[in-house]
Design a protein around this motif. Structure first.
Motif, mmCIF file in Angstrom:
data_model
loop_
_atom_site.group_PDB
_atom_site.id
_atom_site.type_symbol
_atom_site.label_atom_id
_atom_site.label_comp_id
_atom_site.label_asym_id
_atom_site.label_seq_id
_atom_site.Cartn_x
_atom_site.Cartn_y
_atom_site.Cartn_z
ATOM 1 N N THR A 141 0.732 -1.320 -0.184
ATOM 2 C CA THR A 141 0.107 -0.041 -0.514
ATOM 3 C C THR A 141 0.259 1.517 0.012
ATOM 4 O O THR A 141 0.677 2.781 -0.616
ATOM 5 N N ALA A 142 2.227 1.059 0.989
ATOM 6 C CA ALA A 142 2.289 2.900 1.076
ATOM 7 C C ALA A 142 3.671 2.345 -0.265
ATOM 8 O O ALA A 142 4.263 3.618 -1.013
ATOM 9 N N ALA A 143 3.988 1.735 -1.346
ATOM 10 C CA ALA A 143 4.682 1.122 -2.888
ATOM 11 C C ALA A 143 3.799 1.889 -3.617
ATOM 12 O O ALA A 143 4.174 3.314 -3.676
ATOM 13 N N ARG A 144 2.379 1.416 -3.030
ATOM 14 C CA ARG A 144 1.000 2.203 -4.672
ATOM 15 C C ARG A 144 1.436 3.423 -4.525
ATOM 16 O O ARG A 144 0.981 3.585 -5.243
ATOM 17 N N SER A 145 1.269 3.426 -3.310
ATOM 18 C CA SER A 145 0.718 5.096 -3.189
ATOM 19 C C SER A 145 1.940 6.191 -3.560
ATOM 20 O O SER A 145 1.777 7.323 -4.015
ATOM 21 N N ARG A 146 2.623 6.452 -3.665
ATOM 22 C CA ARG A 146 4.362 6.172 -4.272
ATOM 23 C C ARG A 146 4.207 6.044 -6.172
ATOM 24 O O ARG A 146 5.278 6.795 -6.675
ATOM 25 N N ALA A 147 3.996 5.496 -6.901
ATOM 26 C CA ALA A 147 3.971 4.855 -8.096
ATOM 27 C C ALA A 147 2.586 5.144 -9.114
ATOM 28 O O ALA A 147 1.893 4.974 -8.522
ATOM 29 N N VAL A 148 2.884 5.475 -9.776
ATOM 30 C CA VAL A 148 2.255 5.306 -10.994
ATOM 31 C C VAL A 148 2.070 4.295 -12.268
ATOM 32 O O VAL A 148 0.333 4.396 -12.360
ATOM 33 N N GLU A 149 2.448 3.278 -12.179
ATOM 34 C CA GLU A 149 1.995 1.617 -12.141
ATOM 35 C C GLU A 149 2.414 0.457 -11.471
ATOM 36 O O GLU A 149 3.514 0.268 -10.336
ATOM 37 N N HIS A 150 1.825 -0.386 -11.232
ATOM 38 C CA HIS A 150 2.226 -1.473 -10.423
ATOM 39 C C HIS A 150 2.044 -2.684 -11.130
ATOM 40 O O HIS A 150 1.490 -3.320 -11.691
ATOM 41 N N THR A 151 3.344 -4.171 -11.197
ATOM 42 C CA THR A 151 2.725 -5.562 -11.461
ATOM 43 C C THR A 151 3.191 -6.209 -10.942
ATOM 44 O O THR A 151 4.111 -6.208 -9.794
ATOM 45 N N ARG A 152 2.823 -7.463 -10.625
ATOM 46 C CA ARG A 152 2.738 -8.545 -9.446
ATOM 47 C C ARG A 152 3.555 -9.697 -9.397
ATOM 48 O O ARG A 152 3.059 -10.477 -10.923
ATOM 49 N N HIS A 153 4.899 -10.016 -10.113
ATOM 50 C CA HIS A 153 5.801 -10.968 -10.379
ATOM 51 C C HIS A 153 4.966 -11.865 -9.375
ATOM 52 O O HIS A 153 5.251 -12.286 -7.917
ATOM 53 N N ARG A 154 5.718 -13.511 -9.606
ATOM 54 C CA ARG A 154 4.971 -14.584 -9.070
ATOM 55 C C ARG A 154 6.492 -14.370 -7.440
ATOM 56 O O ARG A 154 7.830 -14.421 -8.440
ATOM 57 N N VAL A 155 5.809 -15.067 -6.521
ATOM 58 C CA VAL A 155 7.628 -15.094 -5.262
ATOM 59 C C VAL A 155 8.464 -15.846 -5.944
ATOM 60 O O VAL A 155 7.864 -16.930 -6.226
ATOM 61 N N GLN A 156 9.223 -15.903 -5.755
ATOM 62 C CA GLN A 156 10.185 -17.082 -5.910
ATOM 63 C C GLN A 156 10.660 -18.348 -5.172
ATOM 64 O O GLN A 156 10.259 -18.239 -3.487
ATOM 65 N N GLN A 157 10.736 -18.837 -5.497
ATOM 66 C CA GLN A 157 10.216 -20.806 -5.012
ATOM 67 C C GLN A 157 11.673 -21.043 -5.498
ATOM 68 O O GLN A 157 12.630 -20.765 -6.773
ATOM 69 N N GLY A 158 12.239 -22.791 -4.702
ATOM 70 C CA GLY A 158 13.391 -22.927 -5.586
ATOM 71 C C GLY A 158 14.688 -22.549 -5.377
ATOM 72 O O GLY A 158 14.683 -22.329 -4.695
#
Length: 268
Positions: free
Chosen positions: A185-202
């Motif tokens: 929420t804090a990061a998105r409030s300072r950004a103009v766009e956002h994308t969600r990547h898959r969490v890192q595994q393995g």
């Protein structure tokens, strides 16, 4: 197949200074980098051996981590060099076309999408934020176990202790998810766009911590300090998460370059 093909690093406006900006830059295999233009847009390219980038040899190369790392480093080095001079749409690793004519056809077909995206990304950078769950530290049995009850057998006492430990872990995990949402929420409030990547595994995970959030944010360059400060503040005050902030980068996650005519191979 003998000869060379064109390896593409990114797309930029065909400004007069673009060729000067890539002068002296070396790409994959140490090849010199140049610009191939079609009207207002240009692709940053270098010549690479066709024998390495045909379908079958490329598939084999992608299993060779040493080769792949060398190509990735060269690719990102070129993108960063171009981004230091102008806005660039980074292309995917191992994107190739057979010749300059194919590159120009791709630029002509995508011009209507490339130009608005370049205008949108101008003056912006990408920041990455990963949030990791920090499990509760293992405590000595006497400290972590619930108060003993008279009459419990050793087996039932053990199971009771394990349930208590699981409850502690579950509570900490819920707290970590809530903290990760606060960071987002804090990061998105300072950004103009956002994308969600898959969490890192393995194999991508280093260390014992679990990656529970992996996001990229497009941020106005002048807002970078405020962005980082907001993320760090949101992650403070709890011991169950660790936030890793990386950047600023060229806007890899926001280029959204469409597929275009010509032979294209992508390593993802």
């Amino acid at each position: 197949m003998s000869g060379t093909v064109r390896y593409l690093y990114g797309i930029a406006e065909a400004a007069p200074g673009l060729s000067d900006g890539v002068a002296g830059v070396r790409g994959v295999g140490g090849a010199p980098v140049r610009a191939v233009a079609d009207r207002e847009v240009a692709a940053v390219v270098s010549d690479v051996p066709a024998a390495d980038f045909e379908e079958e040899p490329l598939a084999a190369h992608l299993e060779d981590l040493t080769w792949l790392e060398a190509v990735a480093r060269a690719h990102h080095g070129v993108v960063d060099a171009v981004a230091a001079h102008t806005t660039v749409l980074p292309l995917r690793l191992a994107t190739v076309y057979r010749d300059d004519a194919g590159v120009r056809a791709m630029l002509a077909a995508g011009r209507a999408e490339f130009l608005p995206r370049l205008a949108r990304l101008a003056g912006h950078v990408e920041w990455g934020v990963k949030v990791f769950f920090v499990p509760p530290a293992a405590a000595p049995p006497a400290a972590s176990a619930p108060p003993a009850e008279e009459g419990l057998s050793p087996g039932r006492s053990y199971l009771r202790t394990r349930r208590h430990e699981r409850h502690t872990w579950d509570s900490a995990y819920r707290e970590a998810l809530a903290a990760a949402e606060r960071v987002h929420t804090a990061a998105r409030s300072r950004a103009v766009e956002h994308t969600r990547h898959r969490v890192q595994q393995g194999p991508l995970v280093q260390g014992p911590l679990e990656n529970i959030a992996n996001h990229a944010y497009l941020v106005a360059a002048e807002m970078s300090d405020a962005f980082r400060a907001a993320v760090e503040e949101a992650a403070a005050g709890t011991e169950v998460v660790h936030a890793e902030v990386t950047g600023p980068w060229a806007p890899y996650s926001f280029a959204a370059a469409p597929a275009a005519p010509g032979r294209e191979a992508s390593a993802g």
